[in-house]
Design a protein around this motif. Sequence first.
Motif, mmCIF file in Angstrom:
data_model
loop_
_atom_site.group_PDB
_atom_site.id
_atom_site.type_symbol
_atom_site.label_atom_id
_atom_site.label_comp_id
_atom_site.label_asym_id
_atom_site.label_seq_id
_atom_site.Cartn_x
_atom_site.Cartn_y
_atom_site.Cartn_z
ATOM 1 N N PRO A 1 0.842 -1.205 0.000
ATOM 2 C CA PRO A 1 0.000 0.000 0.000
ATOM 3 C C PRO A 1 0.874 1.251 0.000
ATOM 4 N N ARG B 1 3.343 -9.205 3.919
ATOM 5 C CA ARG B 1 2.324 -8.545 3.089
ATOM 6 C C ARG B 1 1.411 -9.570 2.426
ATOM 7 N N ARG C 1 -5.522 -9.155 1.994
ATOM 8 C CA ARG C 1 -6.261 -7.894 1.827
ATOM 9 C C ARG C 1 -6.276 -7.049 3.092
ATOM 10 N N ARG D 1 -4.100 -3.675 3.806
ATOM 11 C CA ARG D 1 -4.502 -2.303 3.482
ATOM 12 C C ARG D 1 -5.084 -1.571 4.697
ATOM 13 N N ARG D 2 -5.397 -2.313 5.743
ATOM 14 C CA ARG D 2 -5.950 -1.685 6.939
ATOM 15 C C ARG D 2 -4.860 -1.176 7.877
ATOM 16 N N TRP E 1 1.428 1.695 6.236
ATOM 17 C CA TRP E 1 2.736 1.201 5.836
ATOM 18 C C TRP E 1 3.693 2.373 5.655
#
Length: 142
Positions: free
Chosen positions: A51, A84, A89, A92-93, A96
């Motif tokens: 991300p 990662r 998915r 993405r929360r 980074w």
Amino acid sequence: MVRGWLLPLLLTAAGVLGAAGLFTDGNTIAAAAVLTACVAFAVVNSPLVFPASLGAEEARRRSAADGRPVIYWRPGCAYCRRLRFRVGRDARRAHWVDIWRDPAAAAAVRAVADGNETVPTVVLPDGRARVNPGADWVRERL
């Protein structure tokens, strides 16, 4: 910025040169396979897989506001890439932060990793940090 793209560019160049040599020898299938493999490996090692990176201060501010952890990483790091992909998915929360882009981020990692720039390093909103954590541990905190 350039430092994060150095490995992918070198991998792509090696693939192009290797494929060109195979192609001139008349081995087009092997040339296509070498080029495809090198480009795929370059993409996996590029900043595109992660991300968008934030600055260390911005990530800390957002983490305090939304309760999400900050994950410090660097391009080309096999452990970062593994984390990662294993988090999937849910990655993405998290916020980074590329330690090669932000000297303050590198300093933050050194502060919790005994003076080393060991990544991935995950810092929770309450200030607790873990160096090279397991994907399950990270997923629980996301």
